[in-house]
Design a protein around this motif. Structure first.
Motif, mmCIF file in Angstrom:
data_model
loop_
_atom_site.group_PDB
_atom_site.id
_atom_site.type_symbol
_atom_site.label_atom_id
_atom_site.label_comp_id
_atom_site.label_asym_id
_atom_site.label_seq_id
_atom_site.Cartn_x
_atom_site.Cartn_y
_atom_site.Cartn_z
ATOM 1 N N TYR C 12 0.861 -1.186 0.000
ATOM 2 C CA TYR C 12 0.000 0.000 0.000
ATOM 3 C C TYR C 12 0.887 1.221 0.000
ATOM 4 N N PRO C 14 0.117 5.015 -0.707
ATOM 5 C CA PRO C 14 -0.927 5.967 -1.082
ATOM 6 C C PRO C 14 -0.427 7.073 -2.011
ATOM 7 N N GLU C 15 0.895 7.324 -2.009
ATOM 8 C CA GLU C 15 1.381 8.397 -2.888
ATOM 9 C C GLU C 15 1.359 7.969 -4.355
ATOM 10 N N HIS C 16 1.271 6.663 -4.591
ATOM 11 C CA HIS C 16 1.207 6.174 -5.971
ATOM 12 C C HIS C 16 -0.194 5.736 -6.351
ATOM 13 N N THR C 17 -0.749 4.797 -5.573
ATOM 14 C CA THR C 17 -2.099 4.334 -5.874
ATOM 15 C C THR C 17 -2.908 4.279 -4.582
ATOM 16 N N PRO C 18 -4.137 4.742 -4.654
ATOM 17 C CA PRO C 18 -4.937 4.734 -3.417
ATOM 18 C C PRO C 18 -5.351 3.326 -2.996
ATOM 19 N N PRO C 20 -4.792 -0.730 -2.236
ATOM 20 C CA PRO C 20 -3.735 -1.685 -1.912
ATOM 21 C C PRO C 20 -3.689 -2.807 -2.951
ATOM 22 N N VAL C 98 -3.757 1.159 7.987
ATOM 23 C CA VAL C 98 -2.450 0.919 7.383
ATOM 24 C C VAL C 98 -1.850 2.254 6.954
ATOM 25 N N ILE C 99 -0.587 2.453 7.330
ATOM 26 C CA ILE C 99 0.115 3.658 6.890
ATOM 27 C C ILE C 99 0.792 3.372 5.555
#
Lengths: 139, 122, 247
Positions: C12, C14-18, C20, C98-99
């Motif tokens: 996961y 988040p900076e690339h794909t929201p 997982p 999840v971070i």
């Protein structure tokens, strides 16, 4: 596409996951838990059955015989067998878990959990035999 | 003084009911319902059962067993509904149905065992 | 040709794909390798961006908990299965946000842990000159098991009640409260009771028992909670019968 629109640089964006409504089907141990909990329905059903018995008894000897023959009709018999089976599961799971909730000590010596469970099973046996004897012989 | 929370009281009743029903219900079901229906044991007769229930302690015990077992079942089933179906938002409805049902059953038990109609017909 | 082990690791970023996803990796099989070794192999040789927590590698720091094939486990204490045709699935601990990759946010647990006051509380402090508080082996035995908790949060990941009701104090926090309640040197049981015996304390627990099943240190939080239910119930019955006498 390095960065998508919903993301602010250097800000954490937590992923939150929901528990499925059917979580108790996902693992065998969770399912066993739900099976244990659902015995409650059958304990209630057993009480209703006993109270129906008492209600028939109140209406007199003929009503009692009618009720007893109603109990031996195959669908009713099957249903009460299921109820009985689940009340057994209730008893067994209850006695197995009882030592977790009670920590008994004799002086400074903790009583081992297996012994506490065994005590419950012994009480169950004694009570069952005594009640059976009282009901079958009329005390 | 801190208000006494309801949970410990409910849990005490739940536990008492769980213990009583675990100890007493299987044998009662077997002797009264299952074994006679299967022909394994003779069905207990009318005179025998009425004489057993003529003792006030027997009736008191049966009421306690029924009421506590019902509270036990109601309490447990309420949590099963919460956890198993995630319907905490129907909280009040579920509470009323579960505990209300247990209360109704207990009142029924008291009515059956402490009002007399059977005796004149003997 | 060394034997290979297939892994499916939860990713996961988040900076690339929201959303997982699972990424497949292969690592060489080593008899003495635990899952953590495989993760470190991936990070060192295959994909340096894979993020996960670890520290001691010996089951005491409590930071490397993940889901391994759906079971909460310490990755440092779980050996790679040999000759497994099915890939090993590694996911972050359940029920926590999840971070990134396998790293979860543990703030909720830390807040709850502090709330139950897991330290020795004295109402009457004795002066240092009186020396240390002595404790017999019997007195220590009463809390010893609960003191083994390493705060790895596997029990939170195993507990469906915590997943359903995020306000629930949870297994480890209650077990640690009991660790101090049962300590002969502690006098804080009365101060912990309002927190423990609240709606979101022990009474939220329905005794699924999974916390005890997954605990790597055999703390048995489920027993701690049920025992405290009995304590709290007796206390409250006492306060109903004798409202003024009860502490």
């Amino acid at each position: 596409m390095t960065s998508h629109s919903g993301y602010t640089l250097h800000h954490p964006q937590w992923l939150r996951r929901r528990v499925s409504t059917w979580w108790w089907l996902s693992r065998w141990r969770y399912f066993k838990f739900i099976l244990r909990e659902i015995t409650s329905v059958f304990v209630a059903a057993a009480v209703v059955l006993l109270l129906l018995y008492v209600a028939a008894l109140r209406r007199g000897p003929d009503a009692l015989i009618a009720f007893q023959s109603w109990l031996s009709r195959p669908p009713i018999l099957a249903a009460s067998a299921v109820v009985f089976f689940f009340t057994l599961i209730h008893s067994i799971t209850w006695f197995n878990l009882a030592p977790k909730a009670m920590k008994v000590r004799l002086g400074n010596i903790p009583v081992p959990p297996a012994l506490i469970a065994a005590g419950h099973y012994f009480a169950w046996l004694v009570i069952s035999l005594a009640l059976a004897w009282i009901i079958l012989t009329g005390g | 003084m801190r208000r006494t929370p309801i949970e410990p009281i409910l849990w005490s009743l739940f536990s008492a009911g769980g213990m009583l029903s675990a100890l007493f219900i299987p044998v009662l079901l077997f002797i009264l319902v299952l074994a006679p229906a299967l022909g394994w044991l003779p069905a207990p007769g009318y005179a025998q059962l009425t004489s057993l229930l003529s003792h006030p302690l027997a009736r008191l015990f049966l009421i306690a067993l029924c009421a506590l077992a019902l509270v036990h079942a109601a309490h447990r089933f309420r949590y099963t509904l919460y956890d198993g179906l995630q319907i905490k938002h129907l909280n009040e409805l579920v509470n009323i149905l579960c505990y209300g049902g247990a209360l109704a059953g207990s009142v029924w038990a008291i009515f059956l065992l402490f009002t007399r109609v059977a005796e004149p017909r003997l | 040709m060394p034997e290979l082990v297939n892994l499916e690791v939860f990713r996961y970023s988040p900076e690339h794909t929201p959303e997982p996803r699972f990424q497949k990796f292969q690592v060489p099989y080593n008899k003495e390798w635990v899952v953590l070794d495989a993760l470190n192999y991936i990070k060192d040789r295959t994909d340096g961006s894979l993020s996960f927590r670890w520290s001691c590698r010996m089951g005491i720091c409590g930071s490397c908990g993940v889901l391994i094939n759906g079971e909460p486990k310490l990755s440092c204490a779980t050996f790679l299965p040999s000759k497994s045709s099915k890939p090993i699935r590694i996911e972050p601990l359940r029920h926590f946000p999840v971070i990134r990759d396998l790293i979860v946010h543990i703030g909720d647990f830390m807040t709850k842990l502090k709330k139950v006051k897991p330290w020795i509380i004295r109402t009457n402090e004795s002066p240092l000159s009186e020396g240390e508080f002595l404790q017999t082996p019997d007195e220590m035995e009463r809390y010893h098991q609960f003191s083994h908790c390493i705060n790895c949060m596997l029990c939170y990941a195993a507990c469906p009640i915590y997943g359903l009701d995020p306000l629930f104090a949870g297994p480890a926090a209650i077990a640690l409260a009991q660790r101090y309640n049962n300590d002969s040197r502690d006098q804080g049981a009365a101060r912990r009771m309002p927190i423990l015996s609240s709606h979101d304390g022990i009474w939220a627990c329905t005794f699924v028992g999974e916390c005890t099943q997954v605990c790597p240190k055999h703390v048995d939080p489920a027993a701690a909670i049920q025992q405290y239910k009995l304590t709290a119930a007796l206390h409250s019955l006492k306060s109903v019968i004798a409202p003024r006498g009860a502490a």
